[in-house]
Design a protein around this motif. Structure first.
Motif, PDB file in Angstrom:
ATOM      1  N   ARG A 188       0.844  -1.189   0.000  1.00  0.00           N
ATOM      2  CA  ARG A 188       0.000   0.000   0.000  1.00  0.00           C
ATOM      3  C   ARG A 188       0.884   1.245   0.000  1.00  0.00           C
ATOM      4  O   ARG A 188       2.004   1.227   0.509  1.00  0.00           O
ATOM      5  CB  ARG A 188      -0.940   0.007   1.206  1.00  0.00           C
ATOM      6  CG  ARG A 188      -1.979  -1.111   1.168  1.00  0.00           C
ATOM      7  CD  ARG A 188      -3.098  -0.856   2.173  1.00  0.00           C
ATOM      8  NE  ARG A 188      -3.790   0.394   1.911  1.00  0.00           N
ATOM      9  CZ  ARG A 188      -4.748   0.552   0.995  1.00  0.00           C
ATOM     10  NH1 ARG A 188      -5.102  -0.466   0.228  1.00  0.00           N
ATOM     11  NH2 ARG A 188      -5.329   1.725   0.840  1.00  0.00           N
ATOM     12  N   ARG A 189       0.353   2.324  -0.566  1.00  0.00           N
ATOM     13  CA  ARG A 189       1.123   3.556  -0.687  1.00  0.00           C
ATOM     14  C   ARG A 189       1.549   4.096   0.679  1.00  0.00           C
ATOM     15  O   ARG A 189       2.632   4.674   0.817  1.00  0.00           O
ATOM     16  CB  ARG A 189       0.294   4.598  -1.442  1.00  0.00           C
ATOM     17  CG  ARG A 189      -0.063   4.143  -2.851  1.00  0.00           C
ATOM     18  CD  ARG A 189      -1.020   5.101  -3.545  1.00  0.00           C
ATOM     19  NE  ARG A 189      -1.397   4.573  -4.870  1.00  0.00           N
ATOM     20  CZ  ARG A 189      -2.166   5.207  -5.741  1.00  0.00           C
ATOM     21  NH1 ARG A 189      -2.652   6.405  -5.437  1.00  0.00           N
ATOM     22  NH2 ARG A 189      -2.451   4.663  -6.903  1.00  0.00           N
ATOM     23  N   GLU A 190       0.711   3.913   1.657  1.00  0.00           N
ATOM     24  CA  GLU A 190       1.002   4.435   2.989  1.00  0.00           C
ATOM     25  C   GLU A 190       2.213   3.768   3.629  1.00  0.00           C
ATOM     26  O   GLU A 190       2.751   4.280   4.611  1.00  0.00           O
ATOM     27  CB  GLU A 190      -0.231   4.259   3.896  1.00  0.00           C
ATOM     28  CG  GLU A 190      -1.438   5.102   3.532  1.00  0.00           C
ATOM     29  CD  GLU A 190      -2.220   4.543   2.345  1.00  0.00           C
ATOM     30  OE1 GLU A 190      -3.114   5.247   1.852  1.00  0.00           O
ATOM     31  OE2 GLU A 190      -1.923   3.406   1.910  1.00  0.00           O
ATOM     32  N   GLU A 191       2.649   2.628   3.099  1.00  0.00           N
ATOM     33  CA  GLU A 191       3.792   1.907   3.654  1.00  0.00           C
ATOM     34  C   GLU A 191       5.135   2.405   3.130  1.00  0.00           C
ATOM     35  O   GLU A 191       6.180   1.911   3.554  1.00  0.00           O
ATOM     36  CB  GLU A 191       3.673   0.411   3.332  1.00  0.00           C
ATOM     37  CG  GLU A 191       2.430  -0.273   3.887  1.00  0.00           C
ATOM     38  CD  GLU A 191       2.377  -1.739   3.503  1.00  0.00           C
ATOM     39  OE1 GLU A 191       3.233  -2.499   4.013  1.00  0.00           O
ATOM     40  OE2 GLU A 191       1.519  -2.114   2.666  1.00  0.00           O
ATOM     41  N   GLY A 193       6.590   5.454   3.260  1.00  0.00           N
ATOM     42  CA  GLY A 193       7.259   6.579   3.905  1.00  0.00           C
ATOM     43  C   GLY A 193       8.687   6.215   4.294  1.00  0.00           C
ATOM     44  O   GLY A 193       8.962   5.099   4.751  1.00  0.00           O
ATOM     45  N   THR A 213       0.825  11.964  -5.131  1.00  0.00           N
ATOM     46  CA  THR A 213       0.307  10.704  -4.576  1.00  0.00           C
ATOM     47  C   THR A 213       0.905  10.402  -3.212  1.00  0.00           C
ATOM     48  O   THR A 213       0.191  10.027  -2.273  1.00  0.00           O
ATOM     49  CB  THR A 213       0.589   9.550  -5.551  1.00  0.00           C
ATOM     50  OG1 THR A 213      -0.045   9.831  -6.804  1.00  0.00           O
ATOM     51  CG2 THR A 213       0.051   8.239  -5.002  1.00  0.00           C
ATOM     52  N   MET A 214       2.216  10.555  -3.079  1.00  0.00           N
ATOM     53  CA  MET A 214       2.835  10.245  -1.796  1.00  0.00           C
ATOM     54  C   MET A 214       2.448  11.272  -0.731  1.00  0.00           C
ATOM     55  O   MET A 214       2.285  10.937   0.440  1.00  0.00           O
ATOM     56  CB  MET A 214       4.357  10.174  -1.954  1.00  0.00           C
ATOM     57  CG  MET A 214       4.836   9.024  -2.851  1.00  0.00           C
ATOM     58  SD  MET A 214       4.259   7.376  -2.314  1.00  0.00           S
ATOM     59  CE  MET A 214       3.193   6.915  -3.698  1.00  0.00           C
ATOM     60  N   ARG A 215       2.279  12.520  -1.131  1.00  0.00           N
ATOM     61  CA  ARG A 215       1.808  13.522  -0.175  1.00  0.00           C
ATOM     62  C   ARG A 215       0.403  13.195   0.312  1.00  0.00           C
ATOM     63  O   ARG A 215       0.091  13.382   1.489  1.00  0.00           O
ATOM     64  CB  ARG A 215       1.834  14.912  -0.817  1.00  0.00           C
ATOM     65  CG  ARG A 215       3.243  15.495  -0.952  1.00  0.00           C
ATOM     66  CD  ARG A 215       3.249  16.725  -1.827  1.00  0.00           C
ATOM     67  NE  ARG A 215       4.603  17.271  -1.975  1.00  0.00           N
ATOM     68  CZ  ARG A 215       4.938  18.215  -2.849  1.00  0.00           C
ATOM     69  NH1 ARG A 215       4.010  18.720  -3.663  1.00  0.00           N
ATOM     70  NH2 ARG A 215       6.187  18.648  -2.907  1.00  0.00           N
ATOM     71  N   SER A 216      -0.444  12.701  -0.597  1.00  0.00           N
ATOM     72  CA  SER A 216      -1.797  12.322  -0.179  1.00  0.00           C
ATOM     73  C   SER A 216      -1.782  11.111   0.737  1.00  0.00           C
ATOM     74  O   SER A 216      -2.729  10.878   1.498  1.00  0.00           O
ATOM     75  CB  SER A 216      -2.659  12.025  -1.412  1.00  0.00           C
ATOM     76  OG  SER A 216      -2.230  10.851  -2.079  1.00  0.00           O
ATOM     77  N   ALA A 217      -0.679  10.316   0.675  1.00  0.00           N
ATOM     78  CA  ALA A 217      -0.528   9.167   1.569  1.00  0.00           C
ATOM     79  C   ALA A 217       0.060   9.580   2.921  1.00  0.00           C
ATOM     80  O   ALA A 217       0.222   8.744   3.810  1.00  0.00           O
ATOM     81  CB  ALA A 217       0.351   8.096   0.927  1.00  0.00           C
ATOM     82  N   GLY A 218       0.443  10.862   3.053  1.00  0.00           N
ATOM     83  CA  GLY A 218       0.855  11.364   4.356  1.00  0.00           C
ATOM     84  C   GLY A 218       2.326  11.653   4.522  1.00  0.00           C
ATOM     85  O   GLY A 218       2.771  11.889   5.646  1.00  0.00           O
TER      86      GLY A 218
END
Length: 319
Positions: A188-191, A193, A213-218
């Protein structure tokens, strides 16, 4: 009487910004373009180009003349379209601008088929960034473009430009084979970071997609290395210098030491053919779009989600 070919050369410089880029687009040498404009200056008794750093700047008179050239070229295009439409046979020269991976993974087969099926059709391909190519269509510098957008950044069609969807290109996360994610079936994108990334340079559509996209993932992606071509990005990943997201179209086999992992949700970019309003009546335009869709069906997936507003129906239905 002003010479249309010389006006076309001036228009190309106004669109592409430099004599060299205009020469590439027209299929001439830079010296030939310079000679055309020098003759136009003598005919008009007016300076048209001024040196500006390493490039050139069009004078006010040249800008006015370039706009006149655009209008004349549009009239000629309508006349040629009418003639070709009455003949009903794809013929004449048709210029195409396409982004790198489409030029590598989609256009060769499509253009080869067109050459075999329509010997009177003379297609000319140039590799151009997708957002730039759309503008080239709108300004009349090329007849047709193959461009793409991403799910979070739709590609608008300027006024007077129509588009048809070719298909969707799926993308994978690629990591070094010793990376902790290499054995995963999906990520998942959130992983992601804290990872080091390799990416295309700023201003490129893929670079902008990665940031957003990565900014939207946090998190803010750490882009350690930048390169223009996907094979170079894959080589940097193989060397253990970072991870990347790479489209499948035109990618070819991944190098040793690189593993593709499914990114969830799967990134996808949509490919379009774009042309000026009205030129779809040209059998040549319809033939090229049909060929792109045929080869796209072999290399891409069916479009997922709504077709952008302003898209044209199938060109074959407009004949």
């Amino acid at each position: 009487m002003l010479d249309l070919q010389r006006l076309r050369a001036l228009h190309a410089v106004s669109v592409h910004g430099t004599v060299g880029a205009a020469a590439t687009a027209l299929g001439y040498t830079p010296s030939a373009v310079s000679q055309q404009i020098a003759k136009l200056e003598r005919e008009t008794r007016t300076p048209l180009l001024e040196r500006e750093g390493r490039g050139v700047r069009l004078t006010d008179e040249a800008l006015q003349l370039a706009e006149t050239a655009r209008q004349l070229m549009a009239i000629m295009e309508r006349a040629e379209t009418g003639i070709e439409e009455r003949r009903g046979v794809p013929a004449g020269r048709l210029t195409i601008a396409a982004f790198a991976s489409a030029a590598r993974g989609l256009l060769p087969g499509a253009l080869a088929d067109l050459a075999a099926q329509h010997p009177a059709l003379d297609t000319r391909l140039s590799e151009v960034d997708p957002h730039l190519s759309v503008d080239l269509v709108a300004k009349g510098a090329v007849d047709l473009a193959v461009a793409h957008d991403w799910d979070i950044a739709p590609l608008p069609a300027p006024a007077g430009v129509e588009q048809a969807t070719i298909g969707d290109d799926l993308c994978d996360l690629v990591v070094p084979d010793g990376h902790p994610l290499a054995g995963r079936s999906s990520v998942r994108r959130e992983e992601l970071g804290g990872e080091r990334w390799v990416s295309q340079p700023p201003g490129r559509v893929c670079h902008d997609w990665l940031l957003r996209t990565m900014r939207s993932a946090g998190f803010e992606p750490l882009i350690a290395h930048q390169a223009e071509e996907n094979p170079t990005l894959a080589a940097l990943v193989a060397a253990g210098l970072g991870i990347a997201v790479l489209p499948r179209l035109g990618r070819g086999p991944l190098p040793d030491g690189v593993v593709a992992v499914r990114l969830d949700p799967v990134p996808r970019r949509r490919l379009y053919a774009l042309w000026r309003e009205g030129t779809v009546r040209r059998p040549a335009v319809r033939a090229v779009v049909d060929a792109l869709r045929t080869h796209g069906a072999e290399r891409l997936v069916r479009p997922h989600g709504p077709t952008p507003r302003g898209s044209a129906p199938d060109p074959a239905a407009q004949s």
